[in-house]
Design an enzyme around this catalytic site. Sequence first.
Site, PDB file in Angstrom:
ATOM      1  N   ASP A   1      -1.048  -0.890   6.371  1.00  0.00           N
ATOM      2  CA  ASP A   1      -0.961  -0.458   7.774  1.00  0.00           C
ATOM      3  C   ASP A   1      -1.953  -1.196   8.662  1.00  0.00           C
ATOM      4  O   ASP A   1      -2.005  -0.981   9.865  1.00  0.00           O
ATOM      5  CB  ASP A   1      -1.157   1.051   7.897  1.00  0.00           C
ATOM      6  CG  ASP A   1      -2.518   1.483   7.385  1.00  0.00           C
ATOM      7  OD1 ASP A   1      -3.358   0.593   7.104  1.00  0.00           O
ATOM      8  OD2 ASP A   1      -2.757   2.693   7.267  1.00  0.00           O
TER       9      ASP A   1
ATOM     10  N   ASP B   1      -6.692  -1.243   5.203  1.00  0.00           N
ATOM     11  CA  ASP B   1      -6.540  -2.297   4.191  1.00  0.00           C
ATOM     12  C   ASP B   1      -6.736  -3.685   4.782  1.00  0.00           C
ATOM     13  O   ASP B   1      -6.247  -4.666   4.244  1.00  0.00           O
ATOM     14  CB  ASP B   1      -5.205  -2.186   3.436  1.00  0.00           C
ATOM     15  CG  ASP B   1      -4.142  -1.553   4.280  1.00  0.00           C
ATOM     16  OD1 ASP B   1      -4.222  -1.721   5.506  1.00  0.00           O
ATOM     17  OD2 ASP B   1      -3.255  -0.893   3.734  1.00  0.00           O
TER      18      ASP B   1
ATOM     19  N   THR C   1      -2.542   2.282  -4.641  1.00  0.00           N
ATOM     20  CA  THR C   1      -2.730   3.604  -4.063  1.00  0.00           C
ATOM     21  C   THR C   1      -4.055   4.224  -4.490  1.00  0.00           C
ATOM     22  O   THR C   1      -4.579   3.908  -5.561  1.00  0.00           O
ATOM     23  CB  THR C   1      -1.559   4.555  -4.434  1.00  0.00           C
ATOM     24  OG1 THR C   1      -1.860   5.850  -3.944  1.00  0.00           O
ATOM     25  CG2 THR C   1      -1.347   4.628  -5.936  1.00  0.00           C
ATOM     26  N   GLY C   2      -4.566   5.079  -3.627  1.00  0.00           N
ATOM     27  CA  GLY C   2      -5.783   5.812  -3.974  1.00  0.00           C
ATOM     28  C   GLY C   2      -5.431   7.064  -4.766  1.00  0.00           C
ATOM     29  O   GLY C   2      -6.309   7.773  -5.262  1.00  0.00           O
TER      30      GLY C   2
ATOM     31  N   THR D   1       0.683   4.801   0.620  1.00  0.00           N
ATOM     32  CA  THR D   1       0.763   5.867   1.614  1.00  0.00           C
ATOM     33  C   THR D   1       1.136   5.347   2.992  1.00  0.00           C
ATOM     34  O   THR D   1       0.481   4.472   3.527  1.00  0.00           O
ATOM     35  CB  THR D   1      -0.567   6.620   1.672  1.00  0.00           C
ATOM     36  OG1 THR D   1      -0.890   6.979   0.336  1.00  0.00           O
ATOM     37  CG2 THR D   1      -0.460   7.857   2.529  1.00  0.00           C
TER      38      THR D   1
ATOM     39  N   ASP E   1       0.888  -1.140   0.000  1.00  0.00           N
ATOM     40  CA  ASP E   1       0.000   0.000   0.000  1.00  0.00           C
ATOM     41  C   ASP E   1       0.944   1.211   0.000  1.00  0.00           C
ATOM     42  O   ASP E   1       1.901   1.224   0.750  1.00  0.00           O
ATOM     43  CB  ASP E   1      -0.832  -0.031   1.290  1.00  0.00           C
ATOM     44  CG  ASP E   1      -1.797   1.114   1.344  1.00  0.00           C
ATOM     45  OD1 ASP E   1      -2.476   1.339   0.330  1.00  0.00           O
ATOM     46  OD2 ASP E   1      -1.865   1.796   2.382  1.00  0.00           O
TER      47      ASP E   1
ATOM     48  N   LYS F   1      -9.322  -2.540  -2.710  1.00  0.00           N
ATOM     49  CA  LYS F   1      -7.957  -3.068  -2.577  1.00  0.00           C
ATOM     50  C   LYS F   1      -7.926  -4.588  -2.632  1.00  0.00           C
ATOM     51  O   LYS F   1      -7.074  -5.181  -3.277  1.00  0.00           O
ATOM     52  CB  LYS F   1      -7.321  -2.573  -1.265  1.00  0.00           C
ATOM     53  CG  LYS F   1      -6.974  -1.097  -1.311  1.00  0.00           C
ATOM     54  CD  LYS F   1      -6.322  -0.648  -0.019  1.00  0.00           C
ATOM     55  CE  LYS F   1      -5.950   0.825  -0.118  1.00  0.00           C
ATOM     56  NZ  LYS F   1      -5.443   1.358   1.138  1.00  0.00           N
TER      57      LYS F   1
END
Length: 730
Positions: A546, A550, A499-500, A353, A351, A527
């Site tokens: 994190d 997710d 990523t968004g 960020t 992921d 995701k």
Amino acid sequence: MEHKGHEEHGHHDHSRHMEEFKKKSWVSLILTIPILLLSEMIQSWLGFSLEIPFQKYVLFLLSLIVYIYGGLPFIEGLLQEVQERQPGMMTLIGTAISVAFFYSAGTVFVISGKDFFWELATLIDVMLLGHWIEAKSVLGASRALEELVKIMPTTAHLLKNGAIDDVPVSELQAGNLVLIRPGEKIPSDGLVTEGESFVNEALLTGESKPIHKETEDKVIGGAINGEGVLRVRIEKTGEETYLAQVIKLVRQAQESKSRTQDLANRASALLFYVALSVGVVTYAAWFALGSPELALERSVTVLVIACPHALGLAIPLVVALSTSITAESGILIRDRRAFEAVKDIDAVVFDKTGTLTEGRFGVTDVVSYVSEDKLLELTGSVELNSEHVIANAIVEYAKEKNIEIPEADEFKALPGRGAYGRVTGKEVYVGGPNLLKKMKIEIEDQKIKELQDQGKTVVFTVVEGKLAGAFALSDMIRKESYGAVRALRGKGVRVYMLTGDAEEVARWVSKELAIDDYFAEVLPHEKSEKVKLLKEKGYRVAMVGDGVNDAPALVTADVGIAIGAGTDVAIESADIILVRNDPNDVAKVADLSQKTYSKMVQNLWWAAGYNIIAIPLAAGVLYSIGILVSPAIGALLMSLSTVIVAINSQTLRKYSPKVEEFVEKKHVTTDPVCGMSVKPEEAHSRIEHEGYVIYFCSENCEKKFKKNPKKFLAAIRKEEPTMKHEHHHH
């Protein structure tokens, strides 16, 4: 005493076993001495003779005690395994000692023939010793936990209405304020409310360098405070603390079954049937050849040698060791099987960020048409007054470059465009593309266009109506990410990024880090679909995130890895939890998984492989050329393979994290000049001298000390044994 697989009896069970086997070993060993001295065979070997009245009956009685007292665990184990229809090691040992005992008893009372008393006794001794060593090493591996518990201090300095009260840590409650002096341990998890210091968390998170802590930073119970005095508000106590959670996870992982363990259990059962059939065939063959004594001796030896003792140890030891090594490295395993699966992973999805990037806005590029320092000074001055994230990032960047930022006059925020201020008499505007449109300034610089194409946020500075420069900002890429992606790709793993963020941003990060492929503009609930997509293509996928937004993706992946959990390790959705926010740990997990697996395989070979040679020898295949293995030698060989397995497992220790030596300075809290007791936080001054931190009550004492430090140091050293390095005993 149950003996069901080796990994099921919990921790205290092992210590009970250890004591029990130790006691039985010693008693049986002492009784074995007269048995050996009274045995004809030993006498003829050593060339002496010793006869006592009722010799055979004495031998029988001594052996009976050894068989019942020393052999009990094995006989109980045999009964249990037969009941559960899961024959294994205990069945083999039990059968071997029972056959030897009852046959020998027969030679005393019923039939003529050679007895097996000394073989029986030595065999039971060796087996008890083997079990004792095993219980000890399994316990040793899980002792790593006890070590973790020992880290916790027992008392805390509670601050109440301005007074300091020393209380047991167990009485602390959330919300209490505590004082932590230099060199002391932090009593429980909390938040720094005052003071700053460097704190050493190496034993807890594997972070080798001491970490700087100041107001509002979290600290972990058990970490060692450096040179500063901290006041901490306790947030978690008892079972909720980081350390308690880690211990719980490690314990679960050590008790959770490993796939390879099932293999070992199957091998044990297989060996049992092989040994039993070879034993029966051996007996029949030698009996047919006309030597009933040899027949029995051979078949007992076959049963003994085939005892898959080392097999019972091969896996639990590696499991116990690898779990404590990973925990020391800040890698917590919730699911053993997932950890073993990491070595087969061929795609890792990160992921973006907060994992590959820092999750905070920062300046990545500066384009400047005046001197860069001047540009930073003017821009920083206007941005200093703004609360905006972008403004903060620019000011932060200027401060890192040690720029003196002057005050701006006439500051105004310009909604939708930016901000204005007069700096050292100049008119300065700072803002985005809208500002330039409004001021009718065209961008001709190709560099700025490139930065905009990378999806970065570009902020312009206009001084006296002219474009003076521009700043490009984006989510900062972690320095560690470069190495992590390189390491994974070096292992032949494909690296993906989720990523968004917009396509341009994703493209830039993935190009910068040399990532194989990326998915951009993915909404949180999509995701897990991307992970499914990769699985459908035939990849074995690990997802790294994190653990908060997710969670579904972590669960969908073959292995879910939560990163940067910090002190919050109770993440249900992940199989593996990384305490630190370092993507390099992902490659490290894969590495440790591989090493752990190969250790298990090596151990299985050591444990079972030697049987391939030993069983035929025991059966007497080479009898014609004079090679025979006696039951006791058989037992010794078998124990040797156990010892080899135990030693081989210990070699995993070299993968323990390297921790920088944290030199504990000795804090002297008695003024060496006047002998007054000084509290560090109230001391007039302190100086460091030859590894001591010395606190003084007054300037006068400090001056005296500086005049003749040797004299006072000698006194301190003389006092030392009674002082017990004050910093542990306040």
